[in-house]
Design a protein around this motif. Structure first.
Motif, PDB file in Angstrom:
ATOM      1  N   LYS A  10      -3.475 -34.693 -41.387  1.00 22.07           N
ATOM      2  CA  LYS A  10      -4.045 -33.548 -40.593  1.00 22.07           C
ATOM      3  C   LYS A  10      -4.740 -32.602 -41.737  1.00 22.07           C
ATOM      4  N   ASP A  11      -5.789 -31.826 -41.068  1.00 21.33           N
ATOM      5  CA  ASP A  11      -6.246 -30.830 -42.033  1.00 21.33           C
ATOM      6  C   ASP A  11      -5.265 -30.082 -42.816  1.00 21.33           C
ATOM      7  N   TRP A  12      -4.427 -29.670 -42.212  1.00 18.73           N
ATOM      8  CA  TRP A  12      -3.565 -28.819 -42.950  1.00 18.73           C
ATOM      9  C   TRP A  12      -2.536 -29.300 -43.926  1.00 18.73           C
ATOM     10  N   HIS A  13      -2.474 -30.683 -44.016  1.00 14.28           N
ATOM     11  CA  HIS A  13      -1.779 -31.412 -44.872  1.00 14.28           C
ATOM     12  C   HIS A  13      -2.944 -31.797 -45.862  1.00 14.28           C
ATOM     13  N   ASP A  14      -3.755 -32.483 -45.438  1.00 13.22           N
ATOM     14  CA  ASP A  14      -4.728 -33.090 -46.184  1.00 13.22           C
ATOM     15  C   ASP A  14      -4.409 -33.938 -47.436  1.00 13.22           C
ATOM     16  N   THR A  15      -3.069 -34.636 -47.175  1.00 11.77           N
ATOM     17  CA  THR A  15      -2.678 -35.639 -48.149  1.00 11.77           C
ATOM     18  C   THR A  15      -1.900 -36.762 -47.637  1.00 11.77           C
ATOM     19  N   PRO A  16      -2.250 -37.806 -47.760  1.00 12.67           N
ATOM     20  CA  PRO A  16      -1.509 -38.961 -47.163  1.00 12.67           C
ATOM     21  C   PRO A  16      -0.075 -39.013 -47.426  1.00 12.67           C
ATOM     22  N   PHE A  17       0.394 -38.204 -48.359  1.00  8.40           N
ATOM     23  CA  PHE A  17       1.745 -38.386 -48.575  1.00  8.40           C
ATOM     24  C   PHE A  17       2.564 -37.893 -47.413  1.00  8.40           C
ATOM     25  N   VAL A  18       2.144 -36.815 -47.037  1.00  4.78           N
ATOM     26  CA  VAL A  18       2.818 -35.925 -46.182  1.00  4.78           C
ATOM     27  C   VAL A  18       2.870 -36.797 -44.433  1.00  4.78           C
ATOM     28  N   ALA A  19       1.705 -37.426 -44.186  1.00 10.30           N
ATOM     29  CA  ALA A  19       1.790 -38.442 -43.085  1.00 10.30           C
ATOM     30  C   ALA A  19       2.522 -39.535 -43.402  1.00 10.30           C
ATOM     31  N   GLN A  20       2.817 -40.153 -44.552  1.00 13.62           N
ATOM     32  CA  GLN A  20       3.537 -41.418 -44.804  1.00 13.62           C
ATOM     33  C   GLN A  20       5.272 -40.962 -44.548  1.00 13.62           C
ATOM     34  N   GLY A  21       5.454 -39.664 -45.355  1.00  9.73           N
ATOM     35  CA  GLY A  21       6.690 -39.040 -44.739  1.00  9.73           C
ATOM     36  C   GLY A  21       7.154 -39.006 -43.473  1.00  9.73           C
ATOM     37  N   GLN A  22       6.266 -38.513 -42.643  1.00 11.68           N
ATOM     38  CA  GLN A  22       6.342 -38.135 -41.215  1.00 11.68           C
ATOM     39  C   GLN A  22       6.630 -39.446 -40.840  1.00 11.68           C
ATOM     40  N   ALA A  23       5.647 -40.379 -40.969  1.00 11.72           N
ATOM     41  CA  ALA A  23       5.810 -42.025 -40.268  1.00 11.72           C
ATOM     42  C   ALA A  23       7.129 -42.588 -40.707  1.00 11.72           C
ATOM     43  N   ALA A  24       7.958 -42.115 -41.801  1.00 15.75           N
ATOM     44  CA  ALA A  24       9.054 -42.737 -42.071  1.00 15.75           C
ATOM     45  C   ALA A  24      10.309 -41.979 -41.292  1.00 15.75           C
ATOM     46  N   LYS A  25       9.982 -40.714 -41.316  1.00 15.64           N
ATOM     47  CA  LYS A  25      11.015 -39.947 -40.406  1.00 15.64           C
ATOM     48  C   LYS A  25      11.065 -40.653 -39.083  1.00 15.64           C
ATOM     49  N   LEU A  26      10.161 -40.715 -38.274  1.00 14.60           N
ATOM     50  CA  LEU A  26       9.930 -41.112 -37.050  1.00 14.60           C
ATOM     51  C   LEU A  26      10.524 -42.719 -36.774  1.00 14.60           C
ATOM     52  N   TRP A  27      10.320 -43.496 -37.838  1.00 10.82           N
ATOM     53  CA  TRP A  27      10.801 -44.995 -37.735  1.00 10.82           C
ATOM     54  C   TRP A  27      12.388 -44.761 -38.081  1.00 10.82           C
ATOM     55  N   ASN A  28      12.776 -44.056 -39.056  1.00 10.39           N
ATOM     56  CA  ASN A  28      14.410 -44.064 -39.241  1.00 10.39           C
ATOM     57  C   ASN A  28      15.013 -43.299 -38.078  1.00 10.39           C
ATOM     58  N   ALA A  29      14.096 -42.229 -37.254  1.00 11.49           N
ATOM     59  CA  ALA A  29      15.041 -41.817 -36.255  1.00 11.49           C
ATOM     60  C   ALA A  29      14.914 -42.466 -34.793  1.00 11.49           C
ATOM     61  N   ARG A  30      13.908 -43.558 -34.872  1.00 10.80           N
ATOM     62  CA  ARG A  30      13.880 -44.448 -33.919  1.00 10.80           C
ATOM     63  C   ARG A  30      15.030 -45.403 -33.923  1.00 10.80           C
ATOM     64  N   ASN A  31      15.053 -46.041 -35.272  1.00 12.44           N
ATOM     65  CA  ASN A  31      16.375 -46.658 -35.555  1.00 12.44           C
ATOM     66  C   ASN A  31      17.688 -46.065 -35.253  1.00 12.44           C
ATOM     67  N   GLU A  32      17.871 -44.951 -35.291  1.00 10.97           N
ATOM     68  CA  GLU A  32      19.288 -44.393 -34.841  1.00 10.97           C
ATOM     69  C   GLU A  32      19.374 -44.456 -33.523  1.00 10.97           C
ATOM     70  N   MET A  33      18.192 -43.953 -32.852  1.00 12.28           N
ATOM     71  CA  MET A  33      18.479 -43.983 -31.368  1.00 12.28           C
ATOM     72  C   MET A  33      18.727 -45.101 -30.736  1.00 12.28           C
ATOM     73  N   ILE A  34      18.324 -46.252 -31.190  1.00  9.34           N
ATOM     74  CA  ILE A  34      18.507 -47.622 -30.719  1.00  9.34           C
ATOM     75  C   ILE A  34      19.978 -48.038 -31.171  1.00  9.34           C
ATOM     76  N   GLY A  35      20.461 -47.514 -32.479  1.00 12.93           N
ATOM     77  CA  GLY A  35      21.994 -47.912 -32.473  1.00 12.93           C
ATOM     78  C   GLY A  35      21.822 -48.694 -33.916  1.00 12.93           C
ATOM     79  N   GLY A  36      20.619 -48.520 -34.697  1.00 12.06           N
ATOM     80  CA  GLY A  36      20.569 -49.167 -35.850  1.00 12.06           C
ATOM     81  C   GLY A  36      21.448 -48.631 -36.905  1.00 12.06           C
TER      82      GLY A  36
END
Length: 69
Positions: free
Chosen positions: A43-69
């Motif tokens: 996003k324009d207000w992060h303007d760094t890939p590092f923030v987007a990568q961290g958010q993608a990791a959080k989504l993956w890990n949260a999805r994993n918890e919801m499924i029971g992993g």
């Protein structure tokens, strides 16, 4: 690209990695079965890939918890 702590795939237990997609998006995908988490744009207000990568990791890990992993 900084390493984020990624949980194993909730479907097959395979290892996950952060992928750079077209259009400035990032997501996490399983290296074994190809399952993917949600995509996050740089996003324009992060303007760094590092923030987007961290958010993608959080989504993956949260999805994993919801499924029971």
């Amino acid at each position: 690209m900084a390493k984020s702590e990624l949980k194993p795939c909730p479907f097959c237990g395979g290892s996950a990695r952060i992928l750079r997609l077209r259009g400035g998006k990032y997501c996490v995908a399983c290296s074994s079965c190809g399952a993917r988490g949600g995509a996050v744009w740089v996003k324009d207000w992060h303007d760094t890939p590092f923030v987007a990568q961290g958010q993608a990791a959080k989504l993956w890990n949260a999805r994993n918890e919801m499924i029971g992993g």
